[in-house]
Design a protein around this motif. Structure first.
Motif, PDB file in Angstrom:
ATOM      1  N   GLU A  71       5.841   0.956 -12.656  1.00 39.70           N
ATOM      2  CA  GLU A  71       6.703   1.767 -11.805  1.00 39.70           C
ATOM      3  C   GLU A  71       7.558   2.678 -12.675  1.00 39.70           C
ATOM      4  N   LEU A  73      11.537   4.662 -12.300  1.00 40.45           N
ATOM      5  CA  LEU A  73      12.726   5.068 -11.568  1.00 40.45           C
ATOM      6  C   LEU A  73      13.827   5.373 -12.570  1.00 40.45           C
ATOM      7  N   LYS A  90      12.460   0.777  -2.908  1.00 40.96           N
ATOM      8  CA  LYS A  90      11.155   1.396  -2.670  1.00 40.96           C
ATOM      9  C   LYS A  90      10.227   1.191  -3.865  1.00 40.96           C
ATOM     10  N   ASN A  91      10.777   1.253  -5.062  1.00 43.24           N
ATOM     11  CA  ASN A  91       9.962   1.004  -6.253  1.00 43.24           C
ATOM     12  C   ASN A  91       9.491  -0.441  -6.304  1.00 43.24           C
ATOM     13  N   ARG A  94       6.739  -0.859  -3.754  1.00 39.74           N
ATOM     14  CA  ARG A  94       5.497  -0.208  -4.180  1.00 39.74           C
ATOM     15  C   ARG A  94       4.835  -0.969  -5.327  1.00 39.74           C
ATOM     16  N   LYS A 196      -0.179   2.228  -8.510  1.00 36.27           N
ATOM     17  CA  LYS A 196       0.326   2.865  -9.728  1.00 36.27           C
ATOM     18  C   LYS A 196      -0.201   2.031 -10.901  1.00 36.27           C
ATOM     19  N   ILE A 259       7.880   8.156  -3.745  1.00 39.07           N
ATOM     20  CA  ILE A 259       9.209   7.902  -3.195  1.00 39.07           C
ATOM     21  C   ILE A 259       9.977   9.210  -3.051  1.00 39.07           C
ATOM     22  N   THR A 302       9.385  11.550  -9.685  1.00 35.17           N
ATOM     23  CA  THR A 302      10.590  11.006 -10.313  1.00 35.17           C
ATOM     24  C   THR A 302      11.067  11.853 -11.483  1.00 35.17           C
TER      25      THR A 302
END
Length: 355
Positions: A71, A73, A90-91, A94, A196, A259, A302
């Motif tokens: 991920e 972020l 959300k991360n 996911r 991902k 996202i 992102t």
């Protein structure tokens, strides 16, 4: 009940780079998070340790069968010296969707958040405070069982590393040029395009090399079956403003549910902008560009947040969008999203999590 995280602080802190040297993903903070998974025991031994190399058996499944997910972020420093995260839940959600697709055991969302926040707090002095800088957060899972058999691993590592990053637009927000890829295929519905996972990015490198050699900064992928429908741009989702309406490819199971994409759709609808999520033919975009109906295009992700697109190249035709300039809607989206992230613009959606 929380996760009892062991903490070992570094005795040799690193020298922090100057802001002008940061770039993206070049430097890493003093600490990292690690947890182990063993079949029958679940996730265990959570710890924050000094940033260091890891040792893996040469037969670890991640090397041979690509069983890994990740991920991305960011943590932002606000004007009052606070720290906040943008939609981290959300991360987490996911990552678990990616875990499920790659047959990796899921992570408890509360435990994930506890690990993330503790690590960011410990290395909070690495979060730069200059405009448009941030701390990039990379959680990931790798399969570590030393067994050359094609089956899900029975052992994993979950890790989080942190990297201070500079402004994506050091000289101001500028449109990028995009090459429409009509030969190579990255993913198809039913594959792992919605996850991902590392293989998706490796599959895109060849096309990216070709686009770069022609002077283009990104690749616009078409669907892998018909080679006619627009999907995503490299590591970003993509939007097109046709007259007064904004359209974006509908999620079809072959590309990532971003996202920032979701946040952009929420903002546009909040502003009363007409939005459609639907299949988009590349021929439709070509004709719209020729006629002047395509007035803006941009990617969302992102790293860049909003990346205006000033030109498309398709079958040797160069199609300039909006005079090659950043459009007003792209700029408004960028200013609003980054303003929410840094705390200078009201957050009406409750997206930010303050540490």
């Amino acid at each position: 009940m929380g996760w009892a995280i062991e903490i070992e602080r570094t005795t040799t802190p690193k020298q922090k780079p100057k802001v002008g040297e940061l770039g993206f993903g070049k430097y890493f903070t003093d600490h990292m998070f690690i947890a182990n998974y063993d079949e029958g025991q679940g996730w265990h031994h959570p710890r924050i340790v000094p940033y260091q190399p890891i040792s893996l058996d040469p037969a670890a499944k991640v090397f041979h069968y690509g069983q890994t997910v990740f991920e991305g972020l960011k943590a932002y420093r606000t004007s009052d010296n606070g720290i906040q995260l943008f939609r981290p839940n959300k991360n987490i959600q996911r990552l678990n969707l990616s875990n499920d697709r790659l047959s990796i055991p899921g992570l408890d969302e509360e435990l994930f958040m506890e690990a993330l926040t503790q690590l960011v707090r410990i290395d909070s002095d690495w979060i730069p405070g200059e405009p448009e800088t941030s701390l990039y957060i990379r959680p990931y899972v790798i399969a570590t069982e030393p067994l050359l058999g094609v089956s899900p691993s029975k052992q994993y590592l979950f890790m989080i590393i942190l990297s201070p990053v500079g402004s994506y637009y050091a000289e101001g927000i500028n449109p990028v040029s995009i090459h429409v890829e009509s030969h190579y295929v990255r993913a198809v519905e039913g594959g792992v395009g919605t996850a991902k996972t590392a293989g998706n990015y490796a599959a895109g490198l060849k096309a990216q090399e070709g686009a770069s050699a022609k002077g283009y900064s990104q690749v616009l992928w078409l669907d892998g079956v018909h080679r006619r429908y627009v999907e995503e741009v490299g590591s970003m989702n993509v939007f097109f403003k046709l007259g007064d309406k904004v359209v974006t490819p509908v999620l079809n199971g072959s590309f990532l549910a971003g996202i920032t994409r979701d946040s952009t759709l929420t903002l546009l609808r909040h502003w009363g902008v007409a939005v459609e999520e639907r299949p988009i033919l590349i021929d439709e975009l070509v004709e719209a560009c020729r006629s002047g109906e395509l007035v803006e295009a941009f990617g969302t992700g992102t790293a860049a947040v909003i990346s205006p697109i000033g030109e498309l190249s398709y079958e040797d035709e160069r199609l300039v969008i909006g005079g090659g300039e950043t459009g007003p809607l792209s700029k408004r989206l960028y200013d609003t999203l980054t303003g929410i992230q840094y705390g200078s613009v009201e957050d009406p959606f409750g997206w930010m999590v303050r540490l």
